[in-house]
Scaffold this active site. Sequence first.
Site, PDB file in Angstrom:
ATOM      1  N   ASP A  76       0.816  -1.219   0.000  1.00  0.00           N
ATOM      2  CA  ASP A  76       0.000   0.000   0.000  1.00  0.00           C
ATOM      3  C   ASP A  76       0.847   1.266   0.000  1.00  0.00           C
ATOM      4  O   ASP A  76       0.323   2.368  -0.104  1.00  0.00           O
ATOM      5  CB  ASP A  76      -0.917  -0.010   1.237  1.00  0.00           C
ATOM      6  CG  ASP A  76      -1.956   1.102   1.219  1.00  0.00           C
ATOM      7  OD1 ASP A  76      -2.547   1.333   0.155  1.00  0.00           O
ATOM      8  OD2 ASP A  76      -2.163   1.748   2.268  1.00  0.00           O
ATOM      9  N   SER A 131      -6.593   5.526   0.509  1.00  0.00           N
ATOM     10  CA  SER A 131      -6.930   4.233  -0.085  1.00  0.00           C
ATOM     11  C   SER A 131      -8.426   3.976   0.072  1.00  0.00           C
ATOM     12  O   SER A 131      -8.991   4.206   1.145  1.00  0.00           O
ATOM     13  CB  SER A 131      -6.141   3.111   0.597  1.00  0.00           C
ATOM     14  OG  SER A 131      -4.753   3.305   0.460  1.00  0.00           O
ATOM     15  N   GLN A 151      -5.523  -1.402  -6.869  1.00  0.00           N
ATOM     16  CA  GLN A 151      -6.028  -0.482  -5.860  1.00  0.00           C
ATOM     17  C   GLN A 151      -6.715   0.695  -6.520  1.00  0.00           C
ATOM     18  O   GLN A 151      -6.279   1.184  -7.554  1.00  0.00           O
ATOM     19  CB  GLN A 151      -4.886   0.041  -4.983  1.00  0.00           C
ATOM     20  CG  GLN A 151      -5.337   0.973  -3.857  1.00  0.00           C
ATOM     21  CD  GLN A 151      -4.168   1.563  -3.096  1.00  0.00           C
ATOM     22  OE1 GLN A 151      -3.500   2.472  -3.590  1.00  0.00           O
ATOM     23  NE2 GLN A 151      -3.887   1.025  -1.924  1.00  0.00           N
TER      24      GLN A 151
END
Length: 282
Positions: A192, A216, A266
Amino acid sequence: MPESLEDLVELLDLEKLDADVYRGRQPQTSAQRVFGGQVLGQALVAASDTIEPERVVHSLHGYFLRPGDTAVPIEYQVERIRDGKSFSSRRVVASQRDRTIFYMSASYQRPEPGLDHSDPMPTDLVPPEEAPTLASVFEQASGRKAEDWNKEWAALDVRLAALSGRQFWIRAAGKLPGDSALHACVLAYASDLTLLGASLLPHGIIIGDKRIQPASLDHALWFHRPFRADEWLLYDQASPSASGARGFATGRLFSSDGVLVASVAQEGLIRPVGLDLEEEQG
């Protein structure tokens, strides 16, 4: 964030409160909200603790619903969805103050043989031993001291593998035990860190720019082959689209000998704040 690999391993060592209920501690950090990779990694630790050791995680899908409070421990509730002959499924809900901040589904498989192919590893890369650290790149691009980066991210060794800014060498900054589940959790944590930034590169913006509010939104990770998170992995990233104040990015992780070990996708918030879009698009 953890200032050392030992701190990261400790962060991923959850306290078991009850059957399938865990509590994750918070690190010392100056961040306003919990790092998404921390929640991903801790949720995967909780799910993996309920799985037979011979089954390994092959995919996870998570949604970030609310910003996490860095001053409050996170509680993880695991639901055992199914245990079949070959696969096991788990759902994890992360909460603070009785409010859900994140949920994740994860699937595990008993290893078995099958067909095998994969993409080749990109070429024309700077070797990790010669590549600049992300802390030094961060300092040059933002004007903030490299020490500021290291205070938050020293648990990971991250280096720029290509001038395009799309490829990074990444590994844990030290030696990890041989537990494959721990290596998967460390990779989830690390996956991430740089990915959302790929959706800003086409616009000449970096993560940390005050003109953008990043966060995110969802994160998916597929584990293809065995790997070690404390050995160099190439993180090859791309962003096929950005629209509606959201950026979409994908990533491939290769071992240093060219084996594709994991894939990532993502979508994140990249909301303009004080950015002149007409000027930026022109």
